[in-house]
Write an enzyme that holds these catalytic residues in place. Structure first.
Site, mmCIF file in Angstrom:
data_model
loop_
_atom_site.group_PDB
_atom_site.id
_atom_site.type_symbol
_atom_site.label_atom_id
_atom_site.label_comp_id
_atom_site.label_asym_id
_atom_site.label_seq_id
_atom_site.Cartn_x
_atom_site.Cartn_y
_atom_site.Cartn_z
ATOM 1 N N SER A 243 0.837 -1.185 0.000
ATOM 2 C CA SER A 243 0.000 0.000 0.000
ATOM 3 C C SER A 243 0.883 1.251 0.000
ATOM 4 O O SER A 243 1.741 1.405 -0.878
ATOM 5 C CB SER A 243 -0.962 -0.042 1.196
ATOM 6 O OG SER A 243 -1.931 0.969 1.132
ATOM 7 N N ARG B 101 -11.937 6.029 10.394
ATOM 8 C CA ARG B 101 -11.415 4.663 10.346
ATOM 9 C C ARG B 101 -12.451 3.692 9.782
ATOM 10 O O ARG B 101 -12.096 2.792 9.013
ATOM 11 C CB ARG B 101 -11.003 4.215 11.750
ATOM 12 C CG ARG B 101 -10.468 2.794 11.824
ATOM 13 C CD ARG B 101 -9.258 2.601 10.927
ATOM 14 N NE ARG B 101 -8.632 1.308 11.138
ATOM 15 C CZ ARG B 101 -7.577 0.874 10.456
ATOM 16 N NH1 ARG B 101 -7.035 1.631 9.519
ATOM 17 N NH2 ARG B 101 -7.057 -0.314 10.707
ATOM 18 N N ASP C 283 -8.807 -6.527 -4.602
ATOM 19 C CA ASP C 283 -8.419 -5.206 -4.093
ATOM 20 C C ASP C 283 -8.977 -4.142 -5.031
ATOM 21 O O ASP C 283 -8.533 -3.994 -6.163
ATOM 22 C CB ASP C 283 -6.899 -5.112 -4.023
ATOM 23 C CG ASP C 283 -6.401 -3.797 -3.440
ATOM 24 O OD1 ASP C 283 -7.227 -2.908 -3.153
ATOM 25 O OD2 ASP C 283 -5.168 -3.669 -3.279
ATOM 26 N N HIS D 18 -8.018 -5.171 -0.167
ATOM 27 C CA HIS D 18 -6.722 -4.506 -0.045
ATOM 28 C C HIS D 18 -5.909 -5.060 1.119
ATOM 29 O O HIS D 18 -4.678 -5.154 1.041
ATOM 30 C CB HIS D 18 -6.958 -3.008 0.142
ATOM 31 C CG HIS D 18 -5.705 -2.193 0.144
ATOM 32 N ND1 HIS D 18 -4.817 -2.174 -0.909
ATOM 33 C CD2 HIS D 18 -5.180 -1.352 1.087
ATOM 34 C CE1 HIS D 18 -3.802 -1.367 -0.623
ATOM 35 N NE2 HIS D 18 -4.000 -0.865 0.579
ATOM 36 N N ASP D 19 -6.559 -5.446 2.185
ATOM 37 C CA ASP D 19 -5.861 -5.943 3.371
ATOM 38 C C ASP D 19 -5.177 -7.280 3.157
ATOM 39 O O ASP D 19 -4.470 -7.764 4.052
ATOM 40 C CB ASP D 19 -6.837 -6.065 4.550
ATOM 41 C CG ASP D 19 -6.880 -4.799 5.398
ATOM 42 O OD1 ASP D 19 -6.091 -3.880 5.123
ATOM 43 O OD2 ASP D 19 -7.703 -4.736 6.325
#
Length: 388
Positions: A158, A228, A325, A358-359
């Protein structure tokens, strides 16, 4: 009795602090007269330091990438512990691994929570905006301090992958490999929009006090929590959220109340993630680093020609993306690869199937880890030859 850890853990680690008195000029036109960088190391450097690897963290990461701190929950190791350690893809039997908390962070390196020597108060919103190039320049100074002339590899996912690219462009002779994972050559308008909504959530919190909330003894909890929650949605995928949560109601049926309490499992999950984040992160740092993300655009210095930016690099590249992602989609990684190929640089590319969004770059996906292990085994052999 001292804690015991698995044989593939780096075990207990202690953060270190490097203090710099030489001013650091910043892209924004300001400079830091003095600053500190907190970092951790794992493994042992070889005779000439040619086995050194730099790990660059993402937006909410820090220097604690692997192992455990004294007195902390042994079930909560560093953020990339599944990847760093003896026998793991980033093998600390082969590499001397360094990870630092970037400038502007809130985990010990100089940032908004640090004391401004001019006012003797926390910098707060007066801390200068920093760029990825600023981070790389500060990391180069840390490398000098550690006696590392050239990294065997710079690795990041990232925002960390953006730093790996910038390292290869800014200091082409100081790294041999760049591992760019789940990254992009610059943010899309959609990604900048997500960051702006997150910032507005913080800025509009009544407890923000124009960034001077430290002086009021409060935290803009609601704003940071919402920021968040929004960010976390972009790190997941629709498929992964459907698999993990579906549309499950916690009570099994709607309550039809107007209090908008958590009814769906995914609502409960996001609120939990938001509350936990508030307890470990600083709102001013979140504002600053999302702007760092927005500003990243290495092609801007080369008439918007990314291949021209990469033409000056000497490192070999591994670029990795993940099918689900959508924050930094595989198409963005392929942009990087095409620019590298057009620049005549050596690049390997892999697109890993995953439903985790994405994680995924943080997760021990077997195929992903096998890829990293195979590539880094080559890097380790080169480092051994370098030291011979």
């Amino acid at each position: 009795m001292p804690p015991t850890f698995p044989p593939d853990s780096v075990g207990l680690v202690t953060p270190q602090t490097a203090r710099f008195a030489e001013p650091l000029p910043l892209d924004c036109g300001r400079s830091l007269a003095e600053y500190e960088i907190v970092y951790e190391t794992y493994g042992t450097p070889n005779a000439d330091g040619s086995n050194a690897v730099l790990i660059c963290h993402a937006l909410s990461g820090d220097h604690h990438a692997a192992g455990h701190h004294e007195g902390t929950d042994p079930g909560k190791p560093g953020w990339w512990d599944n990847c760093i350690g003896p026998g793991k893809p980033i093998d600390t039997r082969e590499f001397f691994v360094v990870c630092c908390n970037n400038l502007g962070g809130c985990k010990g390196s100089t940032g908004p929570t640090a004391i401004n020597p001019d006012t003797r108060k926390p910098y707060g919103p007066d801390f200068p905006i920093v760029t990825v190039k600023d981070w790389v320049r500060s990391q180069a100074r840390l490398a000098d301090r550690l006696g590392i002339r050239q990294w065997a590899a710079v690795i990041g996912g990232s925002l960390g992958g953006m730093q790996a690219m910038q390292w290869a462009i800014t200091y082409p002779e100081r790294l041999r490999h760049a591992l760019v994972i789940a990254a992009a050559p610059k943010l899309s308008a959609q990604n900048i929009a997500f960051n702006e909504v997150a910032r507005q959530a913080i800025l509009s919190d009544p407890d923000f006090h124009h960034g001077h909330y430290y002086e009021f003894g409060v935290i803009p909890r609601r704003g940071l929590m919402i920021a968040r929650m929004l960010g976390h949605i972009t790190y997941l995928s629709e498929e992964g959220m459907r698999t993990k949560f579906g549309r499950e109601l916690r009570a099994g049926a709607p309550n039809f109340n107007f209090n908008f309490d958590t009814e769906f499992q995914v609502e409960s999950y996001l609120r939990h993630q938001g509350r936990a984040f508030v307890d470990r992160f600083d709102a001013n740092t979140y504002l600053l680093i999302t702007k760092t993300l927005d500003y990243f655009d290495p092609a801007a210095d080369f008439d918007q020609d990314l291949s021209a930016a990469f033409h000056r690099t000497l490192a070999r590249f591994l670029v990795v993306s993940f099918t689900s992602d959508w924050r930094f989609a595989p198409t963005r990684s392929r942009e990087i690869v095409r620019a590298l190929v057009h620049a005549g640089r050596e690049a390997s590319y892999a697109e890993i199937p995953s439903e985790h969004g994405h994680d995924t770059f943080l997760m021990p996906i077997p195929l992903y880890h096998e890829l990293l292990r195979a590539y880094l085994a080559r890097v380790a052999r080169e480092a051994s030859g370098h030291a011979a």
